[in-house]
Write an enzyme that holds these catalytic residues in place. Structure first.
Site, PDB file in Angstrom:
ATOM      1  CG  ASP A 305      -1.843   1.120   1.332  1.00 23.47           C
ATOM      2  OD1 ASP A 305      -2.637   1.286   0.389  1.00 23.47           O
ATOM      3  OD2 ASP A 305      -1.808   1.867   2.338  1.00 23.47           O
ATOM      4  CD  GLU A 339      -2.498   2.476  -3.381  1.00 19.16           C
ATOM      5  OE1 GLU A 339      -3.601   3.037  -3.458  1.00 19.16           O
ATOM      6  OE2 GLU A 339      -1.737   2.603  -2.400  1.00 19.16           O
TER       7      GLU A 339
END
Length: 700
Positions: A305, A339
């Site tokens: 993330d 990401e």
């Protein structure tokens, strides 16, 4: 196989025009503006041999062969209501259950994913990626941790989702089906625990009632002594695990990010405690934390993330160390993808080249397919996207490893994008656009990622929590009032329907992809783009098979035709609308929102290069671009050449820089690296390894 005739259908590998359009003779006679109805496949056919069991063993399987299912456990299936509230013995990870609120916990858990492995496997999935499942702070000032991104304990599973043993059971059961399991991890931040005396009272509440954040302080302010004084409210002292995470000194403590400049790296992400990942001790400890998780649970990879909010030097240390550890304990194909919320390939590729991450989520793919298929924008965006794949090419990176997706838990769903882009179209056209976009994702270069619920036609009301509906019967009114695509059901019903037309389309696409490895591993060549007709065609060709696959997509609402020059005399129909071939020309007649996929029955003719020249270099998005011109001895519709580029130092030693296999042929490097190049060697080779080489001086 007959030359100059309608292409023959292939027995078991044919996924018929049926796969997308599923039309009968009667349907073909309908108006061209009316999409055809979906194909039917028998339940027994869909369940006989799941795709995952036809693939190489999960430990030996390359990521390019996988199809991902991205699932949020809390919103998927509740198999153990006893864990719905979390752990009452640890207040920070307890509570937050409200099945009527789109913000709160809904009870889904890891045993729920295990219970639905049949559903997932029969969809054709070979890898499951779950949102973070480590122990969270359940409730913060701005919501509930149903998503898992507010970690306080990096060593155990959040009690809302189950136990460490539950996770091990899921992984064992998935592996028994030859399905991989990926964890979603965070290194950028932890839950919001640290407060600032200049911004909060002793209980951790903002000093001003209307205050929503703490202003960001720049490095210049810090250097001038304008700093925050961090503290932890008494009730949350030492709540983080491992213990080193409780030291405020390892955090940046500069206030909330303003999403630009230095705050992108050092600011708190919406108030979450931003870890100072530039510290060597943090890098070492984070590597140890996630190595320990790999050792305990044996996952097959990580999705990371908020990658762009972390120092790129951290990734240079982290990614190689994690992969090396996984390989050392018997996970040779451990894969990592990050990401990076940016659609520019030049930005995304920074993290796979300079940053040493094996892959990233392809937001460029997401944004461009969304614009073209869900908003009707210029189809040239797609050819430009794939031409930009050269940004990803270096000594150990390839665009074939990019993770393609259409929708997700942050941006929104396929159904929502279609509703927003074409609010007045028929239900049939909405279904057709969803199926066509999924088909495009499965046939394009990169690894397909299906967002849970999209296969059931979920629409949602936007991004974030508005795109996180329940697969179990929902009690959220703003979910249940949505009209789903391809079904009369709503989210108030259970939505694990293997007969949903999108689900069945994805089953067939998975079979098609697994039966033809070139659709996973083949290079992606732009073949034709027509903005007026809204047509886009590309080829896939793999070095081992050497047969050209041609996919043509009509993304318009009117029937379109296309004639392509081709190099083989015969092509066989694999899927979609029937094409014809005659005199080395392939002719496609495509109804609205349809496609055709064909494969050459013979190997592609060899491309024979005779001359390599370097063109004028230039700067693009802060990168040095060195173009190459290759002259060929033969004229072909599609040339297949492997162009390898090496740097040569003062001693004559060669270092591999990158390879390019598609036109335009280019070497793209960070400008600081390119400025150090004095001499390069360029080598072209064809499928028979016939080579020409040239040494080129880059100095005036």
């Amino acid at each position: 196989m007959l030359k100059a005739t309608t292409l023959h259908l292939l027995g078991m590998t044919l996924i018929t025009s049926s796969l997308l359009n599923g039309c009968s003779k009667e349907d073909h006679q309908k108006s061209a503006s009316t999409p055809n109805v979906p194909a039917e496949i028998s339940k027994s056919e869909a369940l006989v041999v799941p795709v995952s069991e036809t693939l190489p063993h999960y430990l030996a399987r390359d990521i390019q062969d996988d199809i991902f299912y991205f699932v949020m456990p809390d919103r998927f299936h509740n198999a153990n209501p006893a864990n719905d509230m979390g752990d009452p013995n640890r207040p920070i990870s307890y509570g937050g259950l409200d099945k009527t609120s789109k913000w709160a916990f809904h009870g889904g858990d890891i045993p729920g994913v295990t219970a639905k492995l049949d559903y997932i496997q029969n969809l054709g999935i070979s890898a499951i990626w779950m949102t973070p499942i480590l122990r969270n702070k359940a409730v913060q000032k701005d919501g509930f941790g149903h998503h898992g991104y507010w970690v306080v304990d990096f060593t155990e599973i959040d009690p809302h989702f189950g136990s460490n043993d539950d996770l091990k059971i899921l992984i064992d059961e998935a592996h028994a089906r030859n399905i991989k399991v990926f964890f979603d991890i965070i290194t950028n931040h932890t839950a919001d625990v640290i407060k600032f005396k200049e911004c909060h009272d002793t209980a951790g509440k903002f000093l001003a009632a209307a205050q929503k954040g703490c202003p960001f302080k720049t490095d210049e302010q810090l250097a001038n002594g304008d700093t925050y004084t961090p503290f932890v409210p008494e009730k949350e002292v030492n709540v983080k695990v491992p213990a080193w995470l409780n030291d405020p000194a390892i955090y940046n403590n500069q206030g909330d990010s303003i999403w630009q400049g230095e705050s992108v790296i050092t600011g708190d992400f919406a108030g979450l405690d931003d870890i100072n990942t530039s510290l060597p001790t943090v890098q070492e400890n984070m590597i140890n934390v996630f190595n320990d998780l790999i050792t305990e649970f044996k996952p097959d990879g990580f999705r990371i993330d908020t990658v762009k909010h972390v120092d790129i030097e951290f990734w240079q240390a982290f990614a190689p160390a994690i992969v090396k550890h996984a390989q050392s304990i018997g996970i040779p194909k451990f894969h990592i993808f990050g990401e990076v919320y940016d659609g520019n390939p030049a930005v995304l590729s920074d993290f796979t080249t300079t940053g040493k991450l094996p892959s990233v989520l392809d937001f460029g793919f997401h944004f461009n397919v969304k614009d073209v298929l869900y908003s009707g924008m210029d189809v040239n965006r797609l050819s430009t996207l794939f031409s930009s794949d050269d940004f990803y090419r270096d000594h150990d990176s390839t665009p074939l490893d990019l993770m393609n997706f259409l929708g997700n838990h942050d941006a929104g769903r396929v159904g929502y994008f279609i509703e927003q882009g074409f609010p007045n179209i028929t239900d049939a056209e909405k279904l057709q656009r969803s199926k066509l976009s999924h088909t495009f994702m499965y046939l394009s270069r990169g690894v397909p990622v299906v967002y849970y619920g999209d296969e059931q036609g979920f629409t949602g009301d936007g991004g974030d929590v508005d795109a996180r509906e329940n697969m179990d019967p929902s009690q959220v009114n703003v979910y249940n009032d949505n009209t789903l695509i391809g079904t009369s059901a709503t989210t108030a019903d259970s939505n694990f329907d293997p007969n949903h037309p999108i689900y069945k389309t994805l089953v067939n696409l998975a079979k098609l992809r697994s039966a033809h490895p070139a659709l996973s591993r083949g290079e992606h060549h732009n073949r034709h783009v027509d903005a007026d007709k809204h047509l886009y065609a590309f080829s896939r060709i793999a070095a081992d098979e050497q047969k050209e696959y041609i996919a043509v997509f009509n993304m318009s609402n009117t029937r379109q035709s296309l004639t392509l020059d081709v190099d083989s005399s015969n092509y066989e129909q694999l899927s979609g609308e029937i094409a014809t071939v005659s005199n080395n020309k392939a002719m496609f007649d495509l109804p609205p929102l349809s496609y055709s996929l064909v494969r050459a029955t013979e190997k592609a003719p060899l491309s024979i290069a005779k001359r390599i020249e370097i063109s004028n270099s230039y700067i693009d998005n802060g990168k040095l671009v060195i173009p190459f011109e290759i002259e060929f001895e033969n004229t072909l519709a599609l040339h297949n050449i492997n162009l390898s580029i090496f740097s040569i130092d003062e001693t004559g030693s060669r270092t591999f820089l990158a390879k390019d296999t598609t036109y335009p042929y280019r070497l793209i490097l960070p400008t600081e690296h390119g400025s150090k190049l004095n001499k390069i060697e360029v080598v072209t080779s064809n499928f028979d390894d016939i080579k020409i080489q040239k040494i080129i001086s880059l100095t005036p």
